[in-house]
Design a protein around this motif. Structure first.
Motif, PDB file in Angstrom:
ATOM      1  N   ALA A 153       0.837  -1.211   0.000  1.00 19.71           N
ATOM      2  CA  ALA A 153       0.000   0.000   0.000  1.00 19.71           C
ATOM      3  C   ALA A 153       0.866   1.254   0.000  1.00 19.71           C
ATOM      4  CB  ALA A 153      -0.918  -0.010   1.222  1.00 19.71           C
ATOM      5  N   ARG A 156       2.231   1.751  -3.406  1.00 21.85           N
ATOM      6  CA  ARG A 156       1.186   2.241  -4.326  1.00 21.85           C
ATOM      7  C   ARG A 156       0.930   3.735  -4.100  1.00 21.85           C
ATOM      8  NH1 ARG A 156       0.794   1.604  -8.799  1.00 21.85           N
ATOM      9  NH2 ARG A 156      -0.038  -0.476  -9.139  1.00 21.85           N
ATOM     10  N   THR A 157       0.955   4.153  -2.825  1.00 25.96           N
ATOM     11  CA  THR A 157       0.766   5.579  -2.521  1.00 25.96           C
ATOM     12  C   THR A 157       1.932   6.408  -3.072  1.00 25.96           C
ATOM     13  OG1 THR A 157      -0.408   4.975  -0.516  1.00 25.96           O
ATOM     14  CG2 THR A 157       0.434   7.234  -0.629  1.00 25.96           C
ATOM     15  N   TYR A 187      -4.154  -3.767  -5.217  1.00 23.43           N
ATOM     16  CA  TYR A 187      -3.173  -2.726  -5.555  1.00 23.43           C
ATOM     17  C   TYR A 187      -2.704  -2.840  -6.997  1.00 23.43           C
ATOM     18  CZ  TYR A 187      -3.522  -2.119  -0.616  1.00 23.43           C
ATOM     19  OH  TYR A 187      -4.029  -1.898   0.631  1.00 23.43           O
TER      20      TYR A 187
END
Ligand SMILES: O=C(O)CCC(=O)c1ccccc1C(=O)O
Ligand SMILES: [Mg+2]
Length: 364
Positions: A153, A156-157, A187
């Protein structure tokens, strides 16, 4: 895996699928003498910027021959039979002419070790320019699926439009892999490298993901580089693509042949070498007709320093195809201590004897 099996194919039964021979065998070139190899060997120790596979210092032997430099860096726990493939690769890079290339640069992924999620931005900052493709290590021993989800995550951010892929190094059981990939597919993953260990688990996972309509491809890595026959996984239709490293397959020529025979897309990856070994991987990647994914060759950025002041690192996701010559001053500064050097020279000698026995068989 045994060298003699690689050899026997060369002369052997043309009805058996067989195992592709090494470059020296297919080129009919004698193995270079041991003294020559040992005389040019520089054994070095390089610190890692980020712990990777539990490795904090990388040891390696660089050798020089008529066609330039080669790197021999099998991980310390590998036995001689496995390490002999790596010696074959280093010797091919230095004593056989380079194969034909069809591109001048190769696309690479950045590699994110299994760091805690809060360190992700920091580690990604080690890479120059934009990251278009990122490989994230998951399923690390001692960590949980929540750690993996948090890391993916965070990646991905940090990289909203990059291609993301994961590598579990066979760290999951079949049910764990299904659960993890179902969660992580949120994701948008390109592929999952070696989620489980065995061919049968890989096949079952493929079926389960298809039935659940989880959109992620499965790549084989360990099942290629550590198998007796690197083509078994492809013949079993147990992977959508294969990860190929030049050194564990015995060099550029054999690795190319394995890829061609597999009939699958290939991702060329590093074994955590200095720029010299990376140049061998880059050469292999540059020789392939198709290169649909970023190569895992951006790993010099994980090292504290390099043997060249112009290291083979990516600029905006690409590495140029060019030879690398280590610099004398750097080789001196990185020289391993006496005991480490002696250990590596003895290892080279033992591996050379294994190769030599194989070649002797081929000559008989
Ligand atoms: O593929 C990459 O991005 C980096 C290389 C890599 O992950 C690796 C490096 C050394 C040993 C094993 C592996 C691996 O792919 O499992
Ligand atoms: Mg892998």
């Amino acid at each position: 895996m045994p060298f003699s099996r690689a050899i026997s194919t060369h002369h052997g039964d043309s009805n058996s699928p067989g195992i592709t021979p090494y470059g020296f065998v297919s080129e009919g070139t004698p193995l270079p003498p041991l003294e020559k190899i040992l005389n040019t060997a520089h054994v070095i120790s390089v610190g890692m910027r980020v712990t990777f596979r539990g490795v904090t210092t990388r040891h390696s032997a660089l050798i020089r021959g008529p066609y330039g430099w080669g790197e021999f860096a099998p991980f310390p726990e590998y036995d001689d039979a496995e390490a002999a493939h790596w010696l074959s690769s280093a010797l091919e890079a230095t004593y056989l002419p380079p194969t034909v290339t069809v591109r001048e640069q190769v696309p690479v992924n950045a590699t994110l070790p299994a760091v805690p999620a809060h360190r992700v931005p920091d580690v990604l900052n080690n890479y120059n320019g934009d990251i278009q493709e990122l490989k994230i290590k998951v399923a690390e021993r001692g960590q949980t699926l929540d750690d993996d989800i948090a890391r993916v995550a965070a990646a991905r951010t940090a990289l909203p439009s990059a291609r993301l892929k994961i590598d579990a190094n066979a760290g999951w059981t079949l049910p764990q892999a299904f659960t993890a990939l179902t969660a992580l597919s949120d994701y948008n993953l390109l592929y999952a490298e070696q989620p489980v260990g065995s061919i049968s688990d890989m096949k079952q996972l493929r079926t389960q993901l298809d039935n659940a309509q989880v959109p992620v491809l499965i790549a084989a890595d360990e099942l290629v580089r550590k198998a007796d026959d690197p083509l078994t996984v492809a013949r079993a239709h147990a992977a959508d693509l294969i990860v190929v490293k030049a050194a564990p397959l015995g060099g550029v020529r054999r690795a190319s042949a394995v890829i061609a025979q597999s009939g699958l897309p290939a991702v060329i990856s590093s074994a955590l070498e200095t720029s010299v070994g990376i140049a061998t991987g880059v050469h292999l990647a540059a020789s392939l007709p198709e290169l649909p994914y970023g190569c895992g060759l951006g790993t010099v950025s994980l090292l504290d320093t390099d043997v060249s002041s112009t290291p083979l690192v990516a600029e905006n996701g690409r590495i140029p195809v060019r030879p690398v010559a280590p610099e004398e001053a750097r080789l001196k500064a990185l020289a391993a201590d006496h005991a480490t050097r002696a250990w590596w020279l003895e290892r080279i000698e033992r591996c050379w004897r294994l190769l030599h026995r194989g070649y002797a068989t081929a000559d008989a």
